[in-house]
Structures are given as structure tokens and as C-alpha cells.
Design a protein around this motif. Sequence first.
Motif, PDB file in Angstrom:
ATOM      1  N   ASP A 135      10.716  65.591   3.544  1.00 52.31           N
ATOM      2  CA  ASP A 135      10.469  65.585   4.983  1.00 52.31           C
ATOM      3  C   ASP A 135       9.247  66.454   5.283  1.00 52.31           C
ATOM      4  O   ASP A 135       9.213  67.624   4.938  1.00 52.31           O
ATOM      5  N   SER A 184      10.738  62.578  12.677  1.00 54.41           N
ATOM      6  CA  SER A 184      11.461  62.091  11.499  1.00 54.41           C
ATOM      7  C   SER A 184      12.394  60.925  11.813  1.00 54.41           C
ATOM      8  O   SER A 184      12.898  60.282  10.901  1.00 54.41           O
ATOM      9  N   ASP A 385      10.147  70.302   5.686  1.00 54.70           N
ATOM     10  CA  ASP A 385       9.776  70.225   7.106  1.00 54.70           C
ATOM     11  C   ASP A 385      10.325  71.409   7.885  1.00 54.70           C
ATOM     12  O   ASP A 385       9.627  72.005   8.699  1.00 54.70           O
ATOM     13  N   HIS A 389       7.782  73.954  10.070  1.00 53.75           N
ATOM     14  CA  HIS A 389       7.710  74.167  11.523  1.00 53.75           C
ATOM     15  C   HIS A 389       7.452  75.632  11.866  1.00 53.75           C
ATOM     16  O   HIS A 389       6.515  75.931  12.600  1.00 53.75           O
ATOM     17  N   HIS A 428       6.266  62.115   7.463  1.00 52.18           N
ATOM     18  CA  HIS A 428       5.103  62.496   8.279  1.00 52.18           C
ATOM     19  C   HIS A 428       4.558  63.737   7.619  1.00 52.18           C
ATOM     20  O   HIS A 428       5.146  64.247   6.669  1.00 52.18           O
ATOM     21  N   HIS A 430       2.476  67.753   7.892  1.00 53.32           N
ATOM     22  CA  HIS A 430       2.307  68.987   8.675  1.00 53.32           C
ATOM     23  C   HIS A 430       0.867  69.461   8.508  1.00 53.32           C
ATOM     24  O   HIS A 430       0.217  69.156   7.497  1.00 53.32           O
ATOM     25  N   HIS A 541       4.204  68.403  13.940  1.00 55.68           N
ATOM     26  CA  HIS A 541       3.836  67.434  12.899  1.00 55.68           C
ATOM     27  C   HIS A 541       2.373  67.040  13.019  1.00 55.68           C
ATOM     28  O   HIS A 541       1.816  67.032  14.113  1.00 55.68           O
TER      29      HIS A 541
HETATM   30 ZN    ZN Z   1       9.797  68.120  11.610  1.00 60.05          ZN
END
Ligand code: ZN
Length: 609
Positions: A135, A184, A385, A389, A428, A430, A541
Motif C-alpha cells: 500500500d 486505496s 502507507d 502518511h 498509489h 507517496h 498520496h
Molecule cells: Zn494512504
Amino acid sequence: MRSRLLALAASVALSGAADAATVMPLDRATILVGSPFDFKVEFEAKVKADEVRITVNGEDYRTALGAGTGFVEVETDKDGKELGSAVLLRGVRIAKPGRYTVEATAGNDRWSVTWEVFGTADAPKARNIIFLLGDGLSVAHRTAARLMAKGMTGGKANGRLAMDDLDRMAFIGTSATDAVATDSANTMSAYMTGHKTAVNALGVYADRTPASLDDPRVETFAEAVRRQTRKSVGLVVTSEIEDATPAAVVAHTRRRADKAEIVEMLFSVKPEVILGGGSAYFLPRAVPGSKRRDDKDFIALFREAGYALATDRDELQAIAGRDRLLGLFHPGNLDYALDRMQLKKGTVGKFPRQPGLVEMTRAALDSLSRNPDGFFLMVEGSCIDKASHPLDWERAVFDTIEFDQAVAVARQFQAAHPDTLVVVTGDHTHGMSVIGTINDDLPGDEMREKVGTYAAAGFPNYEDRDGDGYPDRVDVSRRLALFGTNGPDHYETFRPKLDGPFEPALKTQGGTYVANDKYKDVPGAVLVKGNIPKDEESGVHAVDDVVLQAAGPGAEGFKGYMEESDVYRVLADAFALGATRTVANSPAGQASAGEASAGKASAGKTPSK
Ligand SMILES: [Zn+2]
């Protein structure tokens, strides 16, 4: 003049027709042949049933898509305001591949969309698919994981990640139907349905009515596997099992936050293996820590359905090899790999026996591989993920290394079972980059003077003396300089966060986020001003492409640039999910209520629920 008009028409097409969202599936949708989907037309005003005219390739929609008119006199918004009439048909199917143009008129309104209904090979290419998703997995996560876990000498990596050796590759576009930016839910939903959708949506097109559970549905990959094969399905994650990525394999909702309902959808599909966190949504409300608002006890329901239950790594060992596994190892998300394995921060003190992604992947394969018909296994490195963040880059990279070790387990399985397709991708990205090193030995009082750029970066000095594939410690004297492209106001400390996951910003009473003072006095910390709206608590993201890699039968379908929805097509082809043959023991006449076979040329398929 004519050419100028054509140019104008082209530019309108490029920007997307404003009213295209009123016919669902949307324009340019790709639909698996024989796959059930809901058809909806939203008119912008109240119209009369007899003035509605809808055709599919020139044929009246009631004939082309099955029985019923599906006319809804008026739809309303949450305040009861009238939005207009609609046509809604549930569970229609198109039995023949090809291009389908749908035209709808009512009064002065006119819509037209074109769909591509695609078939697949008649015979499956692969018996098993292992789909591993990191993720938020970005190129920088891979680079950093390789540098941290393997090291580098003279500009050449001292070792390779497991994902480095997958021989097929594609760049993947992740955008949603309503925005270039993405989350997501819609990203994994595109992988798992072949349809792009809106941010926060799973297995549905986003309609205009306020209810989140009534939106037009499309079939998920697990449902298609159930309909067409006798293969098993497995989900292995380090997040809550009802989080967006695993939910997208089975669920239909406009709101990924409908987690209690997602557990019910999980129960209706019943993947044979379910391993991860999120037990709070399985427990009835009377149980302390429950996040349900009803009395349903999904632990009991899954047990009654024949599942063996595990709540820690010892119990997981004990039930290994059973046909149906439900492992829930945390009420929420599992802790980060760095905390589980080394630092023992986060909630590890409270839940010290959490298994890791590698153990869970092994247990899943052990169980699923007993089905002679094969399986689909989805493995998510969920917390890459979740650490990215809050800009906690060391935790994000450690979780990437763990994810890569799960890839290694999948590759070992594939070596013994060559009829297995292995796919490794992100959903996706970052905005993280590796720009050099942070070298405590460089001169200067300020920490930013210790950021080694260009030749001054040298190479990091992580060590893996115990040979477990992870650096023995992340706070070495010459560590990777990892920075984000976006975030809230926060203090950059130039150091790994050894005392627990980074909380870059705190919410004020006014609802905006300010830099967390806790890190203000870390020697050398500097205040970094945010560059995103002040009500964002963390980094967001990125829209950058994802890199997908794959190996095994069917992997040749991945190449060049692809949309996430195109990836579904390769997966469906590998399992021949569009094949016209009827599944051997699938009893006839099990189409769900309201499901109608579409198209004149019936493929003779027998859908089962
Ligand atoms: Zn995320």
C-alpha cells in the motif's frame, strides 16, 4: 473552420464530458463478458417513464439488458430535494464481447457512452494467482529498502530484493473517475473489478443518492472467481481486514468507512483464508472494544461456518493447514514491522504475539494450496502507507522490507508450483524521495549541515549481522536521507523515531494541524512549514505512477503503461474468467434475484452466487 471545430471537439473529449457520469458504467468502461453489473441512468430532471428511450447498440435496453424497465420516478438528496428520474437495473450481464454504445434520451437530455465488453482465453493460463500489493509502494520505498537491507558498494547494490527479479513490468495509472488524486479504495477496486471509480468507493460506481450501499455495483474479482471456478480465495494484510485494500476484493460500498457492513460482505463471500487485524468490527457491541453498533458476532458466525480461529502467532501455528482460517491479531491495524521486530513501541506491549506478514503469507499458502483447483491470494503490506502518511520513513521502509520478504515466500511457492502467477504492485504512491545520507560525522552544528548530498552522501552504514534481511538498527551514524514532498507543519529531526511512531502534527481546537512540539527540542530539529491545507493531519498520496512487476503464466500481459482497471483484465484472462464453459458442478438456475442474462447471443453460462 471545420478543423477548428474538430480541434475543439477533441479538447472537450480530453477534458471529459461534464454529464458522462449520468450513465453507469461510465463511458469507456471495460466489462468482463458475462459478469453481472448494475446499469443506471440518472436524468437531470423529473421525466415521464414513457418519454425515456434507451438503446444498446440500437436495440431497446429492456431487450438488450434483460427484463424490466427499472424506472425510478424521482431520486432525492439527503434534504429531500428532488434530483430527477432514473433508470436502474440490477445484475444485468452481457454475454458477447464487443463494443456497446448506449444512448439515452428523455425530453431534451441526451447521453451516449460506449463500453468495451471483453472476453478471455477459454482455458486458464495459471492455476494460482498471488497478488501482492504494497500500500503506497513508491519507487523510493523500493530503493530505500534495497539500500537499507542489502547495502551498496561502489555504486552497485550488494544484493537484490525479491521483487527485483520479477521479469515483466508495467507503469500503472492510479487516478480515480472524479480526480487525478486517489485513495486505496478506488485504486484497489479498479484492480479487483476492472472498473475505475470515485475516491472512497469500492465495487460500485458512485451515484448521486446519499445512501452509500445502494450505488450501482460491479462484480469483484473474488465474486468472479466464485462464479466461474472452484478456486479458494485468501486475504492477508497487516491493516484491519475491513480496510480499503482487502475490502475491495469482496465489497460494494460508496464509503470505505462502512467497515461494519464490509465485514458482512466479507462473510457473504467467505474467503477461505482471512488473516490480519480489525477484530473490533467482528465483535458485538456489548463486547468492550467493539466498533459495531449491532449485536452480530462475526467471530461466532465464521466459526459456525467452519473457520478455525487464531488471535496470535502461536494460535496461527496451531491451526496451520486447516481449510478455513480466520486470524484476527489486533483490534485495529497491526503494529509496524520496526516496532514488532525491534523497537517494541506502538501497541506491541499490549499485543506482543502479533505474527508478521511473512508468517501469515506462509500460513495462507499452506492452507490454500490444498485446493486442487487452485487459489487467488491477495497479500497486502498495508502499513507502508500507514507509516508514509505521518512521514515516518524508517517505519515505511522497514514495512517495505517485510513486504519484500513476503514476495520472496510467494516466489519460493512459485518455484515449486510454476502454474502460479505472481504480481507485485502498489495501489498509489507517496511523495517520498531518497536524496542522499544523513552523516553524523560531517562537520557543523546544525543537523541540516549533516545531510550528505551528491559526493558527500557516500554510502549508508546499516548492518545486517544476524542475516535476517533487516538492518540490525536504523539509527546508524550514516543513514538514508528520506524526505517527503508534502506534509503539514512539522519538525524535521533528521533521525529515526525510536520512541514510537512519528506524530508530525497535532489538531488544534479550530480543526487545523500545527507542528507537534514534542519534537521541537530534538537537537538540530528544524520547523518545516506545511504545503497542503491546514486541516490535513499528515502527508497525502502522490499521483505518480505505480510500478507493477509480475512473473509466471499470464505475466506477459503486463507491459508499457496500463490503467489499474486494465490489470484486472490480465488477471481475469489468467483464470479464463470469461470462458464460455459452464463450471462442472455449478447447478443451473442459481442466478441471483433480478439477475438477467443480457445480449441475444447467450453464452450458456450458469452463474452461481
Ligand atoms: Zn494512504
